[in-house]
Motif scaffolding. Structure first.
Motif, PDB file in Angstrom:
ATOM      1  N   ILE A  82       3.477 -36.888 121.137  1.00 14.88           N
ATOM      2  CA  ILE A  82       3.849 -35.736 121.967  1.00 14.88           C
ATOM      3  C   ILE A  82       5.155 -35.127 121.475  1.00 14.88           C
ATOM      4  CG2 ILE A  82       4.539 -35.033 124.296  1.00 14.88           C
ATOM      5  CD1 ILE A  82       2.627 -37.092 125.419  1.00 14.88           C
ATOM      6  N   GLN A  83       6.119 -35.972 121.103  1.00 15.93           N
ATOM      7  CA  GLN A  83       7.402 -35.491 120.597  1.00 15.93           C
ATOM      8  C   GLN A  83       7.201 -34.620 119.350  1.00 15.93           C
ATOM      9  OE1 GLN A  83      10.510 -35.853 121.768  1.00 15.93           O
ATOM     10  NE2 GLN A  83      11.610 -34.995 120.030  1.00 15.93           N
ATOM     11  N   GLU A  84       6.375 -35.105 118.427  1.00 19.18           N
ATOM     12  CA  GLU A  84       6.182 -34.379 117.168  1.00 19.18           C
ATOM     13  C   GLU A  84       5.464 -33.051 117.408  1.00 19.18           C
ATOM     14  OE1 GLU A  84       4.829 -35.394 112.582  1.00 19.18           O
ATOM     15  OE2 GLU A  84       4.563 -36.877 114.176  1.00 19.18           O
ATOM     16  N   ARG A  85       4.432 -33.061 118.245  1.00 20.69           N
ATOM     17  CA  ARG A  85       3.679 -31.828 118.506  1.00 20.69           C
ATOM     18  C   ARG A  85       4.528 -30.823 119.286  1.00 20.69           C
ATOM     19  NH1 ARG A  85      -1.724 -33.584 121.328  1.00 20.69           N
ATOM     20  NH2 ARG A  85      -2.123 -31.332 121.205  1.00 20.69           N
ATOM     21  N   ALA A  86       5.307 -31.321 120.238  1.00 15.25           N
ATOM     22  CA  ALA A  86       6.177 -30.424 121.008  1.00 15.25           C
ATOM     23  C   ALA A  86       7.246 -29.810 120.108  1.00 15.25           C
ATOM     24  CB  ALA A  86       6.818 -31.179 122.168  1.00 15.25           C
ATOM     25  N   SER A  87       7.790 -30.598 119.193  1.00 16.80           N
ATOM     26  CA  SER A  87       8.803 -30.075 118.267  1.00 16.80           C
ATOM     27  C   SER A  87       8.224 -28.967 117.405  1.00 16.80           C
ATOM     28  CB  SER A  87       9.327 -31.208 117.377  1.00 16.80           C
ATOM     29  OG  SER A  87       9.986 -32.198 118.137  1.00 16.80           O
ATOM     30  N   GLU A  88       6.986 -29.124 116.952  1.00 20.01           N
ATOM     31  CA  GLU A  88       6.356 -28.089 116.130  1.00 20.01           C
ATOM     32  C   GLU A  88       6.149 -26.811 116.927  1.00 20.01           C
ATOM     33  OE1 GLU A  88       5.730 -27.963 112.890  1.00 20.01           O
ATOM     34  OE2 GLU A  88       6.815 -29.876 112.802  1.00 20.01           O
ATOM     35  N   ILE A  89       5.769 -26.940 118.201  1.00 19.46           N
ATOM     36  CA  ILE A  89       5.575 -25.754 119.053  1.00 19.46           C
ATOM     37  C   ILE A  89       6.889 -25.008 119.223  1.00 19.46           C
ATOM     38  CG2 ILE A  89       5.104 -25.038 121.430  1.00 19.46           C
ATOM     39  CD1 ILE A  89       2.897 -27.183 121.494  1.00 19.46           C
ATOM     40  N   LEU A  90       7.972 -25.731 119.483  1.00 20.12           N
ATOM     41  CA  LEU A  90       9.265 -25.071 119.634  1.00 20.12           C
ATOM     42  C   LEU A  90       9.708 -24.405 118.331  1.00 20.12           C
ATOM     43  CD1 LEU A  90       9.500 -26.635 122.414  1.00 20.12           C
ATOM     44  CD2 LEU A  90      11.968 -26.579 121.989  1.00 20.12           C
ATOM     45  N   LYS A  91       9.439 -25.043 117.198  1.00 23.01           N
ATOM     46  CA  LYS A  91       9.820 -24.455 115.916  1.00 23.01           C
ATOM     47  C   LYS A  91       9.098 -23.131 115.681  1.00 23.01           C
ATOM     48  CE  LYS A  91      10.994 -28.788 113.545  1.00 23.01           C
ATOM     49  NZ  LYS A  91      10.567 -29.770 112.509  1.00 23.01           N
ATOM     50  N   ILE A  92       7.817 -23.077 116.037  1.00 19.35           N
ATOM     51  CA  ILE A  92       7.045 -21.847 115.865  1.00 19.35           C
ATOM     52  C   ILE A  92       7.633 -20.726 116.715  1.00 19.35           C
ATOM     53  CG2 ILE A  92       4.799 -20.780 116.320  1.00 19.35           C
ATOM     54  CD1 ILE A  92       3.546 -23.526 115.604  1.00 19.35           C
ATOM     55  N   HIS A  93       7.929 -21.019 117.972  1.00 21.46           N
ATOM     56  CA  HIS A  93       8.486 -19.994 118.851  1.00 21.46           C
ATOM     57  C   HIS A  93       9.913 -19.631 118.459  1.00 21.46           C
ATOM     58  CE1 HIS A  93       5.353 -19.456 121.921  1.00 21.46           C
ATOM     59  NE2 HIS A  93       5.048 -20.728 121.700  1.00 21.46           N
ATOM     60  N   GLN A  94      10.659 -20.614 117.950  1.00 28.06           N
ATOM     61  CA  GLN A  94      12.039 -20.340 117.586  1.00 28.06           C
ATOM     62  C   GLN A  94      12.123 -19.324 116.439  1.00 28.06           C
ATOM     63  OE1 GLN A  94      14.899 -21.316 119.223  1.00 28.06           O
ATOM     64  NE2 GLN A  94      15.713 -19.769 117.837  1.00 28.06           N
ATOM     65  N   LYS A  95      11.142 -19.322 115.562  1.00 27.93           N
ATOM     66  CA  LYS A  95      11.129 -18.325 114.491  1.00 27.93           C
ATOM     67  C   LYS A  95      11.032 -16.921 115.059  1.00 27.93           C
ATOM     68  CE  LYS A  95       9.075 -21.372 110.996  1.00 27.93           C
ATOM     69  NZ  LYS A  95       7.881 -21.646 110.150  1.00 27.93           N
ATOM     70  N   ASP A  96      10.210 -16.739 116.097  1.00 24.68           N
ATOM     71  CA  ASP A  96      10.104 -15.428 116.745  1.00 24.68           C
ATOM     72  C   ASP A  96      11.384 -15.078 117.488  1.00 24.68           C
ATOM     73  OD1 ASP A  96       7.513 -15.153 115.810  1.00 24.68           O
ATOM     74  OD2 ASP A  96       6.618 -16.034 117.612  1.00 24.68           O
ATOM     75  N   LEU A  97      11.947 -16.059 118.194  1.00 26.39           N
ATOM     76  CA  LEU A  97      13.169 -15.804 118.956  1.00 26.39           C
ATOM     77  C   LEU A  97      14.322 -15.429 118.038  1.00 26.39           C
ATOM     78  CD1 LEU A  97      12.961 -18.759 121.516  1.00 26.39           C
ATOM     79  CD2 LEU A  97      12.550 -16.342 121.979  1.00 26.39           C
ATOM     80  N   SER A  98      14.374 -16.034 116.863  1.00 25.21           N
ATOM     81  CA  SER A  98      15.468 -15.754 115.931  1.00 25.21           C
ATOM     82  C   SER A  98      15.481 -14.300 115.484  1.00 25.21           C
ATOM     83  CB  SER A  98      15.369 -16.665 114.706  1.00 25.21           C
ATOM     84  OG  SER A  98      15.496 -18.018 115.086  1.00 25.21           O
ATOM     85  N   GLY A  99      14.326 -13.638 115.531  1.00 24.36           N
ATOM     86  CA  GLY A  99      14.282 -12.229 115.187  1.00 24.36           C
ATOM     87  C   GLY A  99      15.092 -11.368 116.126  1.00 24.36           C
ATOM     88  N   ASN A 100      15.353 -11.865 117.325  1.00 24.48           N
ATOM     89  CA  ASN A 100      16.205 -11.166 118.290  1.00 24.48           C
ATOM     90  C   ASN A 100      17.564 -11.846 118.405  1.00 24.48           C
ATOM     91  OD1 ASN A 100      16.938  -9.297 120.297  1.00 24.48           O
ATOM     92  ND2 ASN A 100      16.094 -10.552 121.947  1.00 24.48           N
ATOM     93  N   PHE A 101      17.922 -12.624 117.391  1.00 26.64           N
ATOM     94  CA  PHE A 101      19.203 -13.346 117.355  1.00 26.64           C
ATOM     95  C   PHE A 101      19.361 -14.290 118.543  1.00 26.64           C
ATOM     96  CE2 PHE A 101      19.832  -9.398 114.986  1.00 26.64           C
ATOM     97  CZ  PHE A 101      20.251  -9.901 113.762  1.00 26.64           C
ATOM     98  N   GLY A 367      26.668 -19.143 124.235  1.00 28.74           N
ATOM     99  CA  GLY A 367      26.726 -18.299 125.423  1.00 28.74           C
ATOM    100  C   GLY A 367      26.549 -16.819 125.167  1.00 28.74           C
ATOM    101  N   GLU A 368      26.270 -16.421 123.944  1.00 30.55           N
ATOM    102  CA  GLU A 368      26.094 -14.996 123.664  1.00 30.55           C
ATOM    103  C   GLU A 368      24.809 -14.485 124.308  1.00 30.55           C
ATOM    104  OE1 GLU A 368      25.362 -11.912 119.899  1.00 30.55           O
ATOM    105  OE2 GLU A 368      25.691 -14.040 119.547  1.00 30.55           O
ATOM    106  N   GLY A 369      24.899 -13.372 125.035  1.00 31.20           N
ATOM    107  CA  GLY A 369      23.723 -12.774 125.641  1.00 31.20           C
ATOM    108  C   GLY A 369      22.977 -11.886 124.661  1.00 31.20           C
ATOM    109  N   ARG A 370      21.696 -11.687 124.925  1.00 32.75           N
ATOM    110  CA  ARG A 370      20.869 -10.840 124.070  1.00 32.75           C
ATOM    111  C   ARG A 370      19.918 -10.020 124.935  1.00 32.75           C
ATOM    112  NH1 ARG A 370      22.199  -8.996 119.792  1.00 32.75           N
ATOM    113  NH2 ARG A 370      20.012  -8.522 119.380  1.00 32.75           N
ATOM    114  N   PRO A 371      19.717  -8.726 124.610  1.00 40.08           N
ATOM    115  CA  PRO A 371      18.693  -7.944 125.332  1.00 40.08           C
ATOM    116  C   PRO A 371      17.327  -8.601 125.151  1.00 40.08           C
ATOM    117  CG  PRO A 371      20.074  -6.526 123.943  1.00 40.08           C
ATOM    118  CD  PRO A 371      20.418  -7.939 123.582  1.00 40.08           C
ATOM    119  N   GLY A 372      16.575  -8.658 126.214  1.00 41.67           N
ATOM    120  CA  GLY A 372      15.255  -9.279 126.135  1.00 41.67           C
ATOM    121  C   GLY A 372      15.258 -10.783 126.289  1.00 41.67           C
ATOM    122  N   LEU A 373      16.436 -11.364 126.466  1.00 43.80           N
ATOM    123  CA  LEU A 373      16.509 -12.815 126.678  1.00 43.80           C
ATOM    124  C   LEU A 373      16.265 -13.099 128.151  1.00 43.80           C
ATOM    125  CD1 LEU A 373      17.067 -15.695 125.789  1.00 43.80           C
ATOM    126  CD2 LEU A 373      19.507 -15.233 125.917  1.00 43.80           C
TER     127      LEU A 373
END
Length: 593
Positions: A82-101, A367-373
Motif C-alpha cells: 500500500i505504501q509503494e502504490r500510494a507513493s506512486e499515486i502522489l508522485k503522479i499528481h505532484q507532477k501536475d501540481l508542480s505546473g502551478n508551483f 507557506g506560499e499561497g497559489r491561485p487554484g490551490l
C-alpha cells in the motif's frame, strides 16, 4: 582498499579494483596469514557488484522514529504494498501540481478498526533538490485547518439537538467584531439547509452554526475527539475557528476522523460506547491481546450524530474526474470533506469508509499561497485515486436505536409547528425532539380574494381569511428570492388598513447593530465612505434616510447610500413611506482627519 575511493569502488573501475585486491591477497599469503589453497580460492572470488540503493519507501517516517525512538528497534504498521502504490499515486499528481508551483503534497492511510497507519507519505516533491523543503514532514506539521472542521461542528449540533439535519441556516452578509466571513464564490443564498451548507462548504452558514453552538463548546468538543493542537482559549479563536482560525496536523486530523468512524462501527456491532474508541493513529504494530474496554455513557459524539454527518458528506460534489459517480454501482461509498486555508496556502481532503480513512494535504511547505490551490482541485483528486486503490465495501449501518422520526416543516426543516401546512418525517437524533419549532410560518389575515392583508380595524371579522405563510426575515428573504422564484412574498395591506408591526418589513443589510467601522483612505488619499444598505419586503417603497436625526436622502428600489461622517457613535434611522421605522447604532473609529 583503494586510495581513491571516489574513483575505484564496486561497480566502477572493476579491473583496477580487482588488480589491487589480488595484490593485497598475495602480500597476505607471503606473510603467511593463510595457505596457498586459500589464496587460490580467494583470487577466484568475483568482485561485488555496485550496491543497490537503500530502500526509502517512507523516509519521513524513518526520520520521525530516529528523532523520537533513537536506538530502538521499531516494527512499523506500514503495509509495504500500500505504501509503494500510494507513493506512486502522489508522485503522479505532484507532477501536475508542480505546473502551478504547488511543490509539496502528503498523504496518509489508516485502518479504522485498529487505527494503524498503512501508508505514510510525509512529503512528495518532483525534484529532490532541497529547494522545496522536501525533508519537512508535512504529516506532523501544523497547518491552518480551513473548512475541514465543519463536519465535527455539524455532528455536535446534531448530538445536542440544537439543530435538525436540514434546518434552514442564514446565508446573508454578516459582520462580527474584526471578522466578516465570505463564501468562496462571494455569493449569498439567503437561507440554506444545514446539510446542504455542510456538503457545499458554505462559510457564512458555518459561522452562524458555530455562533449557535458556541465557540467554547466547540473547542471542548475538538479536544474531546482527539485534537491537541488547539491550545488557546475560545476567546482567542472566536468564530474564525470554523474557517481556519486554528491549526492542526494531517496526522491528528486523520486520526480524529478514524475515531469517529470507529465509534460508529463499534456502536453498530455492540450497541455500546467505549472510552478507548477515541485514540491517536498508531505507527507501530500493537499488542494483539484484547485490552479491557471501559464503557462510556456520554461519548463526545454519538453514533447517530456521526451517521447523519456522514450521510451529508456523501453528497459533497466530487472532483471533475469523478463527475457522474452516483450513476455507477462500482463507485466508492465515501464520506469526505475538503478544506482550503486563507490565502490559498493549504489544500486538505479527508475521506472515510467503514474500513479505512485517508488524509491528503497539498501546498507549499514554506507557506506560499497559489491561485487554484484549493481542496477540491489539488487534494481531492489524490484522495479519490487513493480510495479507488483501497476499494470499497458495505457502507455504515444506520444506528436506528439512536434515531427517532421527527415531524419537520417541509419548507424550513425545523421541528413542525402547528402553523406549518406541510410536514415530513425525518430520522434525527433523539435530542432533536428538543430543537426549536419552525419560526418562519406565521398566521396572516387576508381578505376574501387573498390579495390583500387586512385586520379587524378595516374589515369585518367574518370576512377575514386566516392563512399560514412562510415568512423569512427581510434580509434572508431578499437573497432567498433570487434563488427561489417559488417563494411567495407577503401580500400588501389593503388601502385604508393600518399595517401591523408584528412582522418587520425592512432590515439593515449593513451596518449591523453595534458594529465598529474603521474608515481607511483610498489610493487618492481621500477617506472612503460607509455604504449602508436596507432590505425591504417591497423594494418599490420610498425610504427616507436620517443620520443622527438629520435628513440625508431618499431611495427607491435600490436602497443603498453613501455616507461620510466623523469618528464617534452614530445612529442611522430609516423610515418608509408607510411610517415603518428602523434604527441602527454604529461607531466610526480610526478615521484620519
Amino acid at each position: 582498499l583503494p586510495n581513491s575511493p571516489s574513483l575505484v569502488f564496486p561497480g566502477k573501475n572493476q579491473e583496477i579494483l580487482k588488480t589491487r585486491r589480488d595484490e593485497l591477497l598475495k602480500k597476505l599469503f607471503e606473510r603467511e596469514y593463510f595457505d596457498s589453497l586459500t589464496l587460490i580460492l580467494a583470487l577466484d572470488e568475483p568482485l561485488p557488484d555496485e550496491p543497490e540503493p537503500l530502500p526509502a519507501l517512507a523516509p519521513h517516517l524513518t526520520d520521525y522514529f530516529f528523532i523520537n525512538n533513537k536506538g530502538e528497534r521499531i516494527r512499523t504498521s506500514i503495509d509495504p504494498e500500500i505504501q509503494e502504490r500510494a507513493s506512486e499515486i502522489l508522485k503522479i499528481h505532484q507532477k501536475d501540481l508542480s505546473g502551478n508551483f504547488i511543490n509539496n503534497s502528503a498523504g496518509i492511510i489508516a485502518d479504522v478498526e485498529t487505527g494503524k497507519v498503512l501508508a505514510y507519505i510525509g512529503n512528495c516533491t518532483v525534484q529532490q533538490t532541497g529547494d522545496h523543503s522536501e525533508n519537512v514532514d508535512i504529516i506532523q506539521s501544523l497547518r491552518s485547518t480551513g473548512s475541514i472542521l465543519k463536519p465535527i461542528l455539524y455532528a455536535g449540533l446534531q448530538k445536542s439537538g440544537q439543530m435538525l439535519p436540514d434546518a434552514l441556516v442564514a446565508d446573508i452578509p454578516s459582520y462580527f467584531p474584526g471578522f466578516a466571513p465570505k463564501n468562496f464564490d462571494l455569493s449569498f443564498s439567503g437561507a440554506v439547509p444545514a446539510s446542504f451548507a455542510l456538503s457545499q462548504s458554505l462559510n457564512i452558514p458555518a459561522v452562524k452554526m458555530l455562533q449557535k453552538y458556541s465557540p467554547e463548546l466547540f473547542l471542548n468538543l475538538l479536544r474531546q475527539t482527539g485534537f491537541t493542537s488547539f491550545t488557546r482559549s475560545a476567546d482567542h479563536y472566536g468564530l474564525s475557528l470554523i474557517l481556519g482560525g486554528g491549526e492542526t496536523s494531517l496526522f491528528e486530523l486523520t486520526g480524529v476522523y478514524a475515531s469517529l468512524s470507529r465509534t460508529l462501527k463499534t456502536y453498530n456491532s455492540t450497541k455500546k460506547y467505549f472510552k478507548d474508541t477515541y485514540h491517536p493513529l498508531r505507527l507501530t504494530e500493537i499488542n494483539t491481546d484484547e485490552p479491557i474496554k471501559t464503557e462510556e455513557n456520554d461519548p463526545p459524539l454519538s453514533a447517530s450524530a456521526i451517521w447523519l454527518t456522514y450521510e451529508a458528506l456523501k453528497k459533497v460534489n466530487r472532483p471533475e474526474g469523478e463527475s457522474g459517480w452516483q450513476y455507477f454501482s462500482s463507485s466508492e461509498n465515501i464520506a469526505w470533506k475538503t478544506g482550503t486555508s486563507f490565502g490559498f496556502r493549504d489544500a486538505w481532503a479527508v475521506g472515510t469508509t467503514p474500513e479505512y480513512v485517508i488524509g491528503v494535504w497539498a501546498g507549499n511547505a514554506d507557506g506560499e499561497g497559489r491561485p487554484g490551490l484549493t481542496g477540491i482541485t489539488a487534494a481531492a483528486p489524490v484522495l479519490f485515486d487513493l480510495a479507488s486503490m483501497m476499494g470499497s465495501g458495505p457502507w455504515f449501518s444506520e444506528p436506528s436505536e439512536e434515531l427517532t422520526m421527527i415531524s419537520v416543516c417541509k419548507q424550513s426543516g425545523y421541528r413542525a409547528d402547528p402553523d406549518c401546512p406541510e410536514t415530513i418525517e425525518i430520522a434525527a437524533c433523539i435530542n432533536g425532539l428538543r430543537s426549536e419549532a419552525c419560526p418562519y410560518h406565521k398566521i396572516i389575515h387576508l381578505d376574501k380574494s387573498a390579495k390583500w392583508q387586512v385586520n379587524a380595524d378595516c374589515v369585518p371579522p367574518g370576512e377575514i381569511r386566516n392563512e399560514s405563510w412562510f415568512i423569512l426575515p427581510p434580509v434572508m428573504e431578499y437573497f432567498y428570492r433570487m434563488r427561489h422564484p417559488e417563494y411567495e412574498v407577503l401580500p400588501p395591506f389593503a388601502p385604508g388598513c393600518n399595517p401591523g408591526k408584528e412582522i418587520p418589513v425592512m432590515e439593515f443589510i449593513y451596518p449591523s447593530p453595534g458594529i465598529r467601522i474603521f474608515i481607511p483612505r483610498d489610493q487618492t488619499g481621500s477617506l472612503t465612505r460607509v455604504i449602508p444598505e436596507i432590505a425591504h419586503r417591497d423594494p418599490s417603497k420610498k425610504l427616507f434616510w436620517h443620520l443622527d436625526e438629520k435628513y440625508v436622502t431618499t431611495t427607491v428600489s435600490v436602497h443603498q447610500i453613501e455616507i461620510l461622517t466623523e469618528p464617534g457613535d452614530h445612529i442611522l434611522t430609516v423610515v418608509d413611506e408607510d411610517g415603518n421605522t428602523i434604527k441602527c447604532g454604529f461607531s466610526i473609529i480610526g478615521a484620519v482627519k
